[in-house]
Design a protein around this motif. Structure first.
Motif, PDB file in Angstrom:
ATOM      1  N   ALA A   1      21.702  53.011  22.582  1.00  0.00           N
ATOM      2  CA  ALA A   1      22.322  53.797  21.521  1.00  0.00           C
ATOM      3  C   ALA A   1      23.292  52.953  20.701  1.00  0.00           C
ATOM      4  O   ALA A   1      23.313  53.021  19.467  1.00  0.00           O
ATOM      5  CB  ALA A   1      23.049  55.008  22.117  1.00  0.00           C
ATOM      6  N   VAL A   2      24.101  52.134  21.393  1.00  0.00           N
ATOM      7  CA  VAL A   2      25.086  51.306  20.702  1.00  0.00           C
ATOM      8  C   VAL A   2      24.405  50.242  19.841  1.00  0.00           C
ATOM      9  O   VAL A   2      24.763  50.038  18.675  1.00  0.00           O
ATOM     10  CB  VAL A   2      26.047  50.663  21.712  1.00  0.00           C
ATOM     11  N   LEU A   3      23.396  49.558  20.395  1.00  0.00           N
ATOM     12  CA  LEU A   3      22.704  48.522  19.635  1.00  0.00           C
ATOM     13  C   LEU A   3      21.996  49.117  18.421  1.00  0.00           C
ATOM     14  O   LEU A   3      22.004  48.523  17.331  1.00  0.00           O
ATOM     15  CB  LEU A   3      21.706  47.795  20.539  1.00  0.00           C
ATOM     16  N   ALA A   4      21.376  50.280  18.596  1.00  0.00           N
ATOM     17  CA  ALA A   4      20.693  50.911  17.471  1.00  0.00           C
ATOM     18  C   ALA A   4      21.681  51.301  16.384  1.00  0.00           C
ATOM     19  O   ALA A   4      21.419  51.128  15.179  1.00  0.00           O
ATOM     20  CB  ALA A   4      19.920  52.133  17.955  1.00  0.00           C
ATOM     21  N   ALA A   5      22.851  51.827  16.775  1.00  0.00           N
ATOM     22  CA  ALA A   5      23.851  52.234  15.784  1.00  0.00           C
ATOM     23  C   ALA A   5      24.411  51.034  15.026  1.00  0.00           C
ATOM     24  O   ALA A   5      24.549  51.064  13.802  1.00  0.00           O
ATOM     25  CB  ALA A   5      24.978  53.002  16.470  1.00  0.00           C
ATOM     26  N   LEU A   6      24.741  49.973  15.748  1.00  0.00           N
ATOM     27  CA  LEU A   6      25.261  48.774  15.088  1.00  0.00           C
ATOM     28  C   LEU A   6      24.214  48.155  14.170  1.00  0.00           C
ATOM     29  O   LEU A   6      24.536  47.665  13.076  1.00  0.00           O
ATOM     30  CB  LEU A   6      25.722  47.756  16.133  1.00  0.00           C
ATOM     31  N   ALA A   7      22.950  48.178  14.600  1.00  0.00           N
ATOM     32  CA  ALA A   7      21.887  47.646  13.747  1.00  0.00           C
ATOM     33  C   ALA A   7      21.743  48.485  12.481  1.00  0.00           C
ATOM     34  O   ALA A   7      21.578  47.942  11.378  1.00  0.00           O
ATOM     35  CB  ALA A   7      20.571  47.610  14.519  1.00  0.00           C
ATOM     36  N   ALA A   8      21.788  49.801  12.610  1.00  0.00           N
ATOM     37  CA  ALA A   8      21.682  50.670  11.433  1.00  0.00           C
ATOM     38  C   ALA A   8      22.829  50.419  10.457  1.00  0.00           C
ATOM     39  O   ALA A   8      22.628  50.374   9.227  1.00  0.00           O
ATOM     40  CB  ALA A   8      21.670  52.133  11.871  1.00  0.00           C
ATOM     41  N   MET A   9      24.035  50.239  10.987  1.00  0.00           N
ATOM     42  CA  MET A   9      25.186  49.983  10.133  1.00  0.00           C
ATOM     43  C   MET A   9      25.075  48.620   9.454  1.00  0.00           C
ATOM     44  O   MET A   9      25.361  48.476   8.260  1.00  0.00           O
ATOM     45  CB  MET A   9      26.471  50.069  10.952  1.00  0.00           C
ATOM     46  N   ALA A  10      24.638  47.606  10.212  1.00  0.00           N
ATOM     47  CA  ALA A  10      24.524  46.264   9.644  1.00  0.00           C
ATOM     48  C   ALA A  10      23.466  46.216   8.551  1.00  0.00           C
ATOM     49  O   ALA A  10      23.670  45.595   7.498  1.00  0.00           O
ATOM     50  CB  ALA A  10      24.204  45.255  10.747  1.00  0.00           C
ATOM     51  N   VAL A  11      22.332  46.866   8.773  1.00  0.00           N
ATOM     52  CA  VAL A  11      21.276  46.879   7.767  1.00  0.00           C
ATOM     53  C   VAL A  11      21.726  47.611   6.510  1.00  0.00           C
ATOM     54  O   VAL A  11      21.506  47.148   5.376  1.00  0.00           O
ATOM     55  CB  VAL A  11      19.994  47.512   8.350  1.00  0.00           C
ATOM     56  N   THR A  12      22.369  48.760   6.684  1.00  0.00           N
ATOM     57  CA  THR A  12      22.857  49.511   5.528  1.00  0.00           C
ATOM     58  C   THR A  12      23.883  48.715   4.746  1.00  0.00           C
ATOM     59  O   THR A  12      23.837  48.653   3.509  1.00  0.00           O
ATOM     60  CB  THR A  12      23.464  50.847   5.989  1.00  0.00           C
ATOM     61  N   ALA A  13      24.821  48.092   5.454  1.00  0.00           N
ATOM     62  CA  ALA A  13      25.845  47.286   4.782  1.00  0.00           C
ATOM     63  C   ALA A  13      25.222  46.087   4.083  1.00  0.00           C
ATOM     64  O   ALA A  13      25.592  45.758   2.943  1.00  0.00           O
ATOM     65  CB  ALA A  13      26.888  46.819   5.799  1.00  0.00           C
ATOM     66  N   ALA A  14      24.280  45.428   4.738  1.00  0.00           N
ATOM     67  CA  ALA A  14      23.654  44.248   4.143  1.00  0.00           C
ATOM     68  C   ALA A  14      22.883  44.610   2.884  1.00  0.00           C
ATOM     69  O   ALA A  14      22.951  43.904   1.860  1.00  0.00           O
ATOM     70  CB  ALA A  14      22.730  43.577   5.159  1.00  0.00           C
ATOM     71  N   LEU A  15      22.150  45.724   2.916  1.00  0.00           N
ATOM     72  CA  LEU A  15      21.405  46.140   1.732  1.00  0.00           C
ATOM     73  C   LEU A  15      22.346  46.513   0.592  1.00  0.00           C
ATOM     74  O   LEU A  15      22.097  46.183  -0.578  1.00  0.00           O
ATOM     75  CB  LEU A  15      20.495  47.320   2.076  1.00  0.00           C
ATOM     76  N   GLY A  16      23.429  47.209   0.910  1.00  0.00           N
ATOM     77  CA  GLY A  16      24.390  47.572  -0.125  1.00  0.00           C
ATOM     78  C   GLY A  16      25.063  46.358  -0.741  1.00  0.00           C
ATOM     79  O   GLY A  16      25.217  46.265  -1.966  1.00  0.00           O
ATOM     80  N   LEU A  17      25.455  45.407   0.092  1.00  0.00           N
ATOM     81  CA  LEU A  17      26.080  44.190  -0.419  1.00  0.00           C
ATOM     82  C   LEU A  17      25.082  43.330  -1.175  1.00  0.00           C
ATOM     83  O   LEU A  17      25.433  42.673  -2.162  1.00  0.00           O
ATOM     84  CB  LEU A  17      26.691  43.409   0.742  1.00  0.00           C
TER      85      LEU A  17
END
Length: 436
Positions: free
Chosen positions: A29-45
């Motif tokens: 759960a933690v790895l999936a959440a951090l991955a989702a946040m990192a991907v969203t942030a990376a795409l936005g940036l």
């Protein structure tokens, strides 16, 4: 060997396997959440053009955005030699990234429990503690990565760039600005964030098991909580549709996608608050500004604080008045859903109480998240401010007024929703008629 000893030996491996499985569930759960946040942030940036940042700063900026989205604290500092100081501050929460992580973490946490009616309190607390510990470990790693110093702050060949070059020659050092995550405050606020997400997941999920002692509280809490989550998500979806239309029809698609991927809930939930009559105070001063929608920048642009509400928005764009009927319609829909999901014995006045309190608590949590304060300036000798290198963007809610309005709107909508739901068959209705 006695039967008691045999039972103890058989129970120990089973308990160890159960604890190991719970740990693996929490890790996933933690790895999936951090991955989702990192991907969203990376795409936005990426949409914002941050991939062109010098010095390989992009992954470090992504880490900083994820830290901020999880409630962490990223500090800014800089200078320009011995005679100048870069004064910078940033308080913001990229709620698109936060929402992606929260939904993923909640789904991963609840998934192993989905087929159970109740769960022992000890096991539930153990799962929460394990998830929180792994979350903090991941957040600590991101905080260690989230640090960088920029020395090329200004666009090439711009007047501000020429001024920066002149100051660099005079002071024998170019203006610089760096960021780093503060580990202590990041872990503290990150702990509050993850605990808040897990508690809210248990509150809003209609099927998540609870300890036996808490089952009786789910009837007055969960229908309203789950309906208000749907309300918040409906505003996000509506904002996404509007954003996509803007990107397709008005140009600057990359900037629009950057806002959607980093701050869509910031704007969507701001619209919800404005629709019920809440207000904010803020200022946009200097070369920086609010990227979307432009009307916010026009209302807040100036050297002094301005009030942001429906009236001030409508002075620049008459379509702002639509925020009020949209809020009324969606809140009434949430009230109807709450009433339909509540037991049939729940009276309209009880629906009003439940939804009013729930909506007030919702805005008590959501409205402070829309706060924004970004400031950058260069001072010489601690006295002279170099305006060409500075600016400020701020947005602060009138929190308690918003909470009071939410209590009133929620109560009225809850009462009307209870009346409308009388024509719909609800849980417990057949049984009550049979008893009668």
């Amino acid at each position: 060997m006695s039967s008691h000893d045999a039972a103890q030996r058989g129970t120990a491996p089973k308990g160890a396997r159960h604890a190991a499985r719970a740990g693996l569930d929490a890790l996933a759960a933690v790895l999936a959440a951090l991955a989702a946040m990192a991907v969203t942030a990376a795409l936005g940036l990426w949409a914002a053009g941050a991939t062109d940042l010098p010095g390989g700063a992009f992954p470090r900026v992504v880490a900083a955005v994820v830290v901020m989205a999880a409630g962490g604290d990223v500090e800014l500092a800089g200078g320009a030699g011995d005679l100048a100081r870069t004064d910078a501050d940033l308080t913001a929460m990229p709620l698109s990234v936060s929402l992606a992580g929260a939904l993923t973490l909640a789904a991963g946490f609840l998934r192993p429990l989905r087929h159970r009616a109740v769960v022992p309190a000890g096991e539930l607390l153990g799962r929460v503690a394990g998830t929180a510990a792994l979350w903090l470990a991941g957040l600590a790693g991101l905080a260690a990565l989230a640090r960088h110093t920029f020395t090329d702050l200004l666009p090439a060949d711009s007047p501000a760039d020429l001024l920066g070059d002149l100051l660099g020659d005079l002071l024998d050092a170019p203006p610089s600005l760096g960021f780093r995550a503060d580990l202590g405050s990041t872990l503290l606020y990150g702990l509050l964030w993850v605990l808040g997400v897990l508690v809210l997941a248990l509150l809003v999920s209609r099927r998540a098991p609870l300890p036996v002692r808490l089952v009786r509280y789910q009837e007055p809490v969960r229908p309203a909580a789950s309906a208000l989550l749907l309300l918040l998500l409906a505003y996000v979806v509506l904002g996404l549709v509007v954003g996509l239309v803007v990107a397709a029809t008005r140009g600057h698609a990359a900037d629009t996608f950057a806002v959607l991927l980093l701050g869509l809930p910031n704007l969507a939930w701001l619209a919800l608050g404005l629709g019920i009559g809440a207000s904010w105070e803020g200022r946009v001063d200097g070369p920086f500004g609010l990227p979307m929608p432009r009307v916010l920048d026009r209302v807040l642009r100036g050297p002094d604080d301005a009030t942001l509400d429906v009236r001030s928005l409508a002075a620049h764009d008459d379509r702002a008045w639509w925020l009020i009927p949209v809020a009324a319609a969606l809140l009434l829909a949430a009230a109807f859903v709450t009433a339909v999901r509540s037991p049939a014995r729940t009276r309209p006045w009880q629906q009003a109480l439940h939804l009013g309190v729930a909506f007030a608590l919702t805005l008590l949590v959501v409205v402070p998240l829309t706060r924004l304060d970004a400031r950058l300036g260069l001072s010489l000798l601690g006295i002279f401010e170099v305006d060409a290198l500075g600016g400020r963007v701020s947005l602060r809610p009138h929190l308690w007024a918003a909470v009071g309005l939410a209590l009133l709107w929620g109560a009225v909508a809850g009462f009307l929703g209870g009346l409308l739901a009388r024509r719909v068959r609800r849980r417990g209705e057949v049984g009550e008629r049979a008893d009668g």
